[in-house]
Each structure stands twice: as structure tokens, then as C-alpha cells.
Design a protein around this motif. Structure first.
Motif, PDB file in Angstrom:
ATOM      1  N   ARG A  81      41.060  32.067  -8.788  1.00  0.00           N
ATOM      2  CA  ARG A  81      41.075  31.508  -8.060  1.00  0.00           C
ATOM      3  C   ARG A  81      39.281  30.861  -8.716  1.00  0.00           C
ATOM      4  O   ARG A  81      38.871  30.554  -8.693  1.00  0.00           O
ATOM      5  CB  ARG A  81      39.943  31.828  -6.913  1.00  0.00           C
ATOM      6  N   GLU A 137      26.274  28.201  -4.893  1.00  0.00           N
ATOM      7  CA  GLU A 137      26.232  29.178  -4.148  1.00  0.00           C
ATOM      8  C   GLU A 137      26.118  30.244  -4.971  1.00  0.00           C
ATOM      9  O   GLU A 137      26.084  30.234  -6.325  1.00  0.00           O
ATOM     10  CB  GLU A 137      27.362  29.878  -3.471  1.00  0.00           C
ATOM     11  N   ARG A 192      27.912  24.157  -6.174  1.00  0.00           N
ATOM     12  CA  ARG A 192      27.701  23.984  -5.118  1.00  0.00           C
ATOM     13  C   ARG A 192      26.308  24.488  -4.705  1.00  0.00           C
ATOM     14  O   ARG A 192      25.911  23.789  -3.244  1.00  0.00           O
ATOM     15  CB  ARG A 192      28.522  24.172  -4.229  1.00  0.00           C
ATOM     16  N   GLU A 211      40.627  38.590  -7.233  1.00  0.00           N
ATOM     17  CA  GLU A 211      40.561  36.872  -6.655  1.00  0.00           C
ATOM     18  C   GLU A 211      39.727  36.088  -7.511  1.00  0.00           C
ATOM     19  O   GLU A 211      39.535  34.575  -6.946  1.00  0.00           O
ATOM     20  CB  GLU A 211      39.492  37.355  -5.650  1.00  0.00           C
ATOM     21  N   ASP A 222      33.485  25.774  -8.631  1.00  0.00           N
ATOM     22  CA  ASP A 222      33.316  24.432  -7.798  1.00  0.00           C
ATOM     23  C   ASP A 222      31.456  25.066  -6.896  1.00  0.00           C
ATOM     24  O   ASP A 222      31.113  24.467  -6.351  1.00  0.00           O
ATOM     25  CB  ASP A 222      34.450  24.114  -6.673  1.00  0.00           C
ATOM     26  N   ALA A 223      32.121  26.724  -6.033  1.00  0.00           N
ATOM     27  CA  ALA A 223      31.100  27.641  -5.474  1.00  0.00           C
ATOM     28  C   ALA A 223      29.592  26.869  -5.820  1.00  0.00           C
ATOM     29  O   ALA A 223      28.472  27.023  -5.623  1.00  0.00           O
ATOM     30  CB  ALA A 223      31.769  28.558  -4.920  1.00  0.00           C
ATOM     31  N   SER A 263      38.434  28.510 -10.847  1.00  0.00           N
ATOM     32  CA  SER A 263      38.001  26.860 -10.413  1.00  0.00           C
ATOM     33  C   SER A 263      37.660  27.035  -9.373  1.00  0.00           C
ATOM     34  O   SER A 263      36.048  26.520  -8.892  1.00  0.00           O
ATOM     35  CB  SER A 263      39.168  26.046 -10.234  1.00  0.00           C
ATOM     36  N   ASP A 264      37.821  28.023  -7.605  1.00  0.00           N
ATOM     37  CA  ASP A 264      36.865  27.715  -6.616  1.00  0.00           C
ATOM     38  C   ASP A 264      35.893  28.535  -7.189  1.00  0.00           C
ATOM     39  O   ASP A 264      34.618  27.565  -6.213  1.00  0.00           O
ATOM     40  CB  ASP A 264      37.997  28.150  -5.362  1.00  0.00           C
ATOM     41  N   LEU A 265      35.481  29.013  -7.395  1.00  0.00           N
ATOM     42  CA  LEU A 265      34.309  29.907  -8.141  1.00  0.00           C
ATOM     43  C   LEU A 265      33.647  28.724  -9.098  1.00  0.00           C
ATOM     44  O   LEU A 265      32.341  28.925  -7.893  1.00  0.00           O
ATOM     45  CB  LEU A 265      34.829  30.962  -8.982  1.00  0.00           C
TER      46      LEU A 265
END
Length: 82
Positions: A9, A21, A19, A5, A15-16, A11-13
Motif C-alpha cells: 500500500r 502523519e 497529510r 503492508e 498519502d498519509a 501509495s496510501d502510505l
């Protein structure tokens, strides 16, 4: 988050993480990595870290100059006889 995963993902990783995370990456039901935001270092951080360290002495300066000379191949190894 599974390794698969995270790969799909990425790019999403990121991004998180940006932020704030911390993400745990798993493989086969066990944690293999934690990815967290990088600590941004500044010149002020460096000054604070060096605040209680005395400045280098003249010998240190000479050792650095000799090492640079050695790296540039201008002279033989000054520490060979040490």
C-alpha cells in the motif's frame, strides 16, 4: 504498519505522510523505521542559517578556485607539499 503492508500500500502510505502523519514500519513485531513528512527547506531557511556566519575570506576563494582547477585536471595538486 508492517513492512509487507507498507510495500503493498505504498501509495496510501505516501498519502498519509503527505497529510502530516508519521508512520512506524514494523517487522516481526518490532519497529524498524519511522517515515514522516519531509521538512521543506526554502531560501529563507538558508539565509537564516547563514545569517551569523561571516562571509568567506580571500584565501577561501583561492582554495576553491585551486580545487576546481585540480578537478578539471589543469594543474598538479597545490596541497601535495602541505
Amino acid at each position: 504498519m508492517t513492512a509487507t503492508e507498507a510495500s503493498r500500500r505504498f501509495s496510501d502510505l505516501l498519502d498519509a505522510i503527505e497529510r502530516g502523519e508519521t508512520i512506524t514500519i514494523t517487522r516481526g513485531n518490532h519497529a524498524v523505521a519511522e517515515i514522516r513528512p519531509a521538512h521543506r527547506r526554502t531560501g529563507a531557511d538558508l539565509r537564516a542559517a547563514l545569517a551569523d556566519i561571516p562571509p568567506p575570506d580571500d584565501r577561501f576563494e583561492g582554495d576553491i578556485a585551486a580545487a576546481l582547477t585540480l578537478l578539471h585536471g589543469e594543474e598538479s595538486d597545490p596541497w601535495a607539499d602541505a
